[in-house]
Design a protein around this motif. Structure first.
Motif, mmCIF file in Angstrom:
data_model
loop_
_atom_site.group_PDB
_atom_site.id
_atom_site.type_symbol
_atom_site.label_atom_id
_atom_site.label_comp_id
_atom_site.label_asym_id
_atom_site.label_seq_id
_atom_site.Cartn_x
_atom_site.Cartn_y
_atom_site.Cartn_z
ATOM 1 N N GLU A 14 -2.265 -1.683 -5.586
ATOM 2 C CA GLU A 14 -1.447 -0.461 -5.577
ATOM 3 C C GLU A 14 -2.160 0.684 -6.274
ATOM 4 O O GLU A 14 -2.179 1.830 -5.791
ATOM 5 N N GLY A 62 -0.204 8.535 -5.004
ATOM 6 C CA GLY A 62 -1.339 9.450 -4.880
ATOM 7 C C GLY A 62 -0.951 10.771 -4.255
ATOM 8 O O GLY A 62 -1.370 11.843 -4.711
ATOM 9 N N ALA A 63 -0.131 10.740 -3.191
ATOM 10 C CA ALA A 63 0.243 11.967 -2.489
ATOM 11 C C ALA A 63 1.159 12.836 -3.346
ATOM 12 O O ALA A 63 0.969 14.060 -3.453
ATOM 13 N N THR A 67 -5.029 2.000 -4.246
ATOM 14 C CA THR A 67 -4.516 2.799 -3.125
ATOM 15 C C THR A 67 -4.126 4.195 -3.594
ATOM 16 O O THR A 67 -4.426 5.206 -2.932
ATOM 17 N N ALA A 68 -3.448 4.271 -4.743
ATOM 18 C CA ALA A 68 -3.081 5.578 -5.290
ATOM 19 C C ALA A 68 -4.321 6.414 -5.589
ATOM 20 O O ALA A 68 -4.368 7.612 -5.281
ATOM 21 N N VAL A 119 -5.959 7.597 -2.180
ATOM 22 C CA VAL A 119 -5.218 8.695 -1.548
ATOM 23 C C VAL A 119 -5.360 9.976 -2.367
ATOM 24 O O VAL A 119 -5.535 11.071 -1.801
ATOM 25 N N ALA A 154 0.178 4.704 -2.034
ATOM 26 C CA ALA A 154 -0.132 5.924 -1.289
ATOM 27 C C ALA A 154 0.826 7.042 -1.661
ATOM 28 O O ALA A 154 0.416 8.209 -1.795
ATOM 29 N N LEU A 201 0.819 -1.206 0.000
ATOM 30 C CA LEU A 201 0.000 0.000 0.000
ATOM 31 C C LEU A 201 0.856 1.261 0.000
ATOM 32 O O LEU A 201 0.405 2.333 -0.421
ATOM 33 N N ILE A 202 2.091 1.139 0.496
ATOM 34 C CA ILE A 202 2.941 2.332 0.625
ATOM 35 C C ILE A 202 3.275 2.943 -0.733
ATOM 36 O O ILE A 202 3.120 4.153 -0.922
#
Length: 849
Positions: free
Chosen positions: A197, A71-72, A200-201, A204, A68, A64-65
């Motif tokens: 993944e 996305g950030a 998740t992106a 976020v 994320a 997930l990292i």
């Protein structure tokens, strides 16, 4: 067409029982081509129990990292880009308005006064946040609650929807590239892991977009009005940002894989069709948008181009629709239940040819260039589609429908995303809506263009593809041959299957062209180019000729005549609609001498609808600016000239008044018969300019200060006024005094005790007096003042004079012998009179005594 053959496998190629070339590494075919094949490796083993087990087994919290972070980082990059776009736009506005570009040091509310409106610069951060939300299909909106005198409590709302498409495209690109870079550090290699993944992106990204959009909504402090926070977050922006972020991240992650063989399934075919559509759009917009931005910069100054990142893509889509024979639709309505006279509504449709484009500041002939660009885009896209799909070895209805259907879908999305709408509703106080979108039939027009592209791909592209460089053609064509068995069975089952890439005619080795072939090709291309140039040139020539005689030219000629002081020419273009005897100020002699006429003018927009047109022009006069709308109609149109005629342009008026009857005045140095004897004021139509009003030199008995009055620009029915304050001249006073002296001289010649109609009076009894002899010992002094009614001036005595009368008096008073003795008396002399002009002569009328 030659039957495609199965290419010979390389010595180290796969065996017949191995995975097909066109199967993706992580597909089910890659895991096991046959039901009995044993899956090897931990990843494949996890897929044996089904898709759900695959997702569960593929899940790893550490995966997930990277999503994320994608996305950030993507949100931060898009936010910074939006901030830069706004800075450029505000710098352009500041330069256009003559302001500076220094960031102000004041706080959110200038000087701490809550009644002050914040500076746009101080809202940059919040506006950038909202701009990012709008790029994800958010609609800027707010609500108000206020109490107004005489109206009461008013609740209302307002919203604005416009997608900054370049920012949307940048968000896709950043998500794609960030995911591609993150893929190198990611441990997810299965499809399920990649989707986790990507999701998740997307999650976020949408959380940051909409959470920051809600937190940093814009607040405007307006006295006595409660305005809710202005924000763009909607349910649509949440969902759209999630889907966009997920798909872009997924595609970016997948793009990091080695190029795989071209698939032959429906999904791959649809993907290739949309690639061809993207090429078509890309060719058109890559040329149209820069040309538009440069043209706007030349027309309105380079500072106008600074804001182009915010509006250029939307304008490009409008040009795309117009160039593809669609139209731009505009609708508007506004009104109030409190005042029906202020209600307004309407709609219009503007096509890309003739004078319709001029309302957007684009020359009419540009429509033909956009059509030519659309045709070029069709040819380029058809060659791409031919190379990407490969030669079709058999036909089916779906082969013909796929590309047009893709154009239909893309056209629908374009029509939706390019729309600009705004609404406001303040209850009974006011409400309204405005929108500007591509016409509703745009997707169906593009469906036909898609069909034309398919036809070109089948009949024209095979010939043109031979001239595409082999290196480029090889990159466009499928990476590896398709399944040989499918190609071999195609003729029997009627399915359309692309030919193997190795057998692609465009990829075959090419022999150098002979001199004769080169000459033949040169002749063909030259002839085709000549035909295109002649056809397009003919259309442009016709459009330019008609454009030079368009409605805007008629208005420009009218305004130029006003600027030059040519009243007769202006009236020939636009009849003022007034009687001939009322045109005394509408002559070249008078108007050419008028000062401060129009300094300059510019045509703002032109809208043509069938046989009528409206032209909006901006005029400048002595520091003033006024926009005026003129209406025109065609009169006996011809092929090259529509003969646009302006409707009556009612001029403004000049009111001239005088407190004294006068017949002639000098206006701008020209003698004008105004005949102010019966009426003390007259009103005449007048063109914009500064007029001088004075008495002519022939009026020696009258005097008045010279007046200067301004007739301002515009068509609002208001009058300028020149009010003359006429006084008696010294010549008139001298003439009046001379007549008074003569009058008194006649009076003193009398031998009567009370001369008739004279201000002399002896109170002696005429019965016992005789032989009267009058003498004026002291002349009275007089004052000339303004009269009343039909009497221009009055004369009154300021200091009475003195007269002596000598006579003989009978002191016996009739008793006995008469006793006559000489006697002298003194009397006061005063008089009043009226002064008028009769036939240019001074006439003094004395009052009765």
């Amino acid at each position: 067409m030659t039957e495609p053959h199965q290419p010979t496998a390389a010595p180290d190629g796969p065996s017949p029982n191995t995975v097909p070339h066109n199967a993706a590494p992580d597909s089910h075919s890659a895991i096991g081509a046959e039901s009995g094949t044993k899956n090897i490796g931990p990843t494949n083993a996890g897929l044996k129990t089904g898709p759900v087990s695959s997702v569960v087994s593929s899940f790893d919290a550490k995966s997930l990292i990277p999503g994320a972070l994608v996305g950030a980082i993507s949100y931060a990059a898009v936010l910074i880009t939006a901030f830069l776009f706004l800075i450029l736009a505000l710098i352009g506005v500041a330069i256009s308005n003559g302001g500076n570009t220094d960031l102000p040091s004041n706080s959110m509310v200038s000087g701490g006064n809550s009644s002050s409106m914040p500076s746009p610069w101080s809202l940059m951060g919040q506006l950038a946040v909202q701009l990012v939300v709008m790029s994800q299909l958010g609609a800027l909106g707010t609500s108000i609650d206020a109490t107004f005198p005489l109206v009461g409590s008013v609740q209302g709302s307002a919203s604005f929807f416009a997608v900054p498409l370049l920012l949307t495209a940048i968000s896709v690109a950043v998500l794609f590239l960030a995911a591609r870079i993150a893929a190198k550090r990611s441990e997810a290699h299965t499809t399920a892991g990649i989707w986790i993944e990507a999701a998740t992106a997307g999650l976020v990204f949408t959380l940051l977009v909409n959470a920051f959009g809600a937190i940093f909504a814009v607040n405007l402090p307006i006295p006595n009005v409660k305005v809710s926070s202005i924000g763009a977050v909607t349910f649509g922006s949440v969902i759209f940002a999630l889907i966009l972020g997920t798909l872009a991240a997924y595609l970016g992650r997948m793009s990091g894989k080695p190029r795989v063989p071209a698939l032959s399934g429906p999904g791959a075919a649809i993907g290739r069709a949309f690639e061809a559509v993207a090429v078509h759009y890309g060719v058109f917009l890559a040329i149209a948008i820069p040309v538009l931005v440069i043209a706007i910069g030349i027309k309105s100054g380079w500072q106008a181009s600074l804001s182009s990142p915010l509006w250029a893509p939307t304008a490009g889509f409008f040009m795309f629709g117009l160039g593809h024979l669609s139209a731009v639709s505009r609708t508007w309505n506004s009104g109030s239940s409190m005042s029906s006279s202020s209600n307004s509504s309407g709609s219009d449709i503007s096509f890309g040819f003739g004078n319709a484009l001029t309302q957007f500041g684009v020359p009419g002939w540009a429509g033909w260039l956009m059509l030519l660009l659309a045709l070029v885009s069709v040819v380029v896209a058809s060659v791409f589609w031919y190379l990407r799909r490969g030669p079709v070895v058999s036909n089916k209805i779906t082969d013909w429908v796929l590309l047009p259907a893709s154009f239909l879908v893309a056209g629908t999305l374009m029509t939706w995303l390019s729309g600009v709408t705004g609404t406001f509703d303040a209850g009974s106080l006011a409400s309204g809506a405005v929108s500007m979108t591509l016409a509703w039939w745009t997707p169906f027009i593009l469906l036909l263009w898609g069909g034309a592209t398919e036809v070109s791909a089948r009949f024209l592209a095979p010939q043109l593809s031979r001239y595409v460089p082999l290196s480029l053609a090889g990159r466009i064509a499928p990476a590896k041959p398709v399944v040989a068995e499918q190609a071999a069975t195609a003729p029997g089952d009627g399915q359309s299957v692309p030919a193997p890439a190795a057998a692609h005619p465009a990829l075959a080795p090419r022999e150098p062209m002979t001199a004769q072939a080169k000459r033949k090709l040169g002749l063909i291309l030259g002839a085709a180019g000549l035909v295109v140039v002649l056809v397009v040139g003919a259309f442009i020539a016709v459009d330019v000729i008609k454009g030079n005689n368009g409605p805007d030219k008629a208005v420009a000629g009218y305004l130029q005549a006003l600027q030059n002081g040519e009243a007769s020419k202006a009236m020939a273009i636009a009849d003022p609609g007034v009687a001939t005897d009322q045109r005394i100020l509408l002559t070249d002699e008078v108007y050419s001498k008028a000062g401060k006429r129009i300094d300059r003018f510019e045509i703002v927009s032109t809208n043509v609808s069938n046989d009528t047109a409206t032209v909006v022009a901006a005029m400048y006069q002595d520091g003033r600016k006024q926009q005026t709308t003129y209406r025109l109609h065609k009169s006996n149109p011809e092929f090259l000239d529509d003969h646009w005629v302006m409707d009556s342009a009612s001029p403004r008026t000049l009111r001239i008044s005088s407190d004294t009857p006068v017949k002639t005045l000098l206006i701008n140095g020209q003698s004008v018969d105004v005949n102010l004897s019966d009426s003390r004021s007259v009103t005449y139509p007048a063109l914009p300019g500064e007029y001088t009003v004075e008495l002519p030199s022939s009026e020696k008995y009258l005097s008045a200060p010279k007046l200067t009055t301004m007739v301002t620009i515009g068509t609002v029915s208001t009058s300028s006024t020149a009010s003359l304050k006429v006084e008696a001249s010294e010549a008139l006073k001298s003439e009046a005094m001379a007549q008074i002296d003569a009058y008194l001289a006649e009076c003193v010649k009398s031998t009567e005790a009370r001369p008739a109609n004279c201000p002399l009076n002896s109170y002696s009894s005429s019965r016992y007096t005789k032989n009267f002899r009058w003498a004026l010992t002291t002349k009275p002094t007089f004052v000339v003042s303004k009269g009343y009614g039909e009497t221009p001036w009055r004369v009154r005595t300021s200091n009475p004079g003195k007269a002596t009368v000598t006579y003989e008096k009978d002191n016996s008073y009739g008793f006995g012998t008469p006793d006559w003795k000489t006697t002298t008396d003194t009397t006061s002399v005063s008089l009043s009179a009226n002064i008028s002009l009769d036939g240019g002569k001074v006439k003094v009328s004395f009052n009765d005594y």
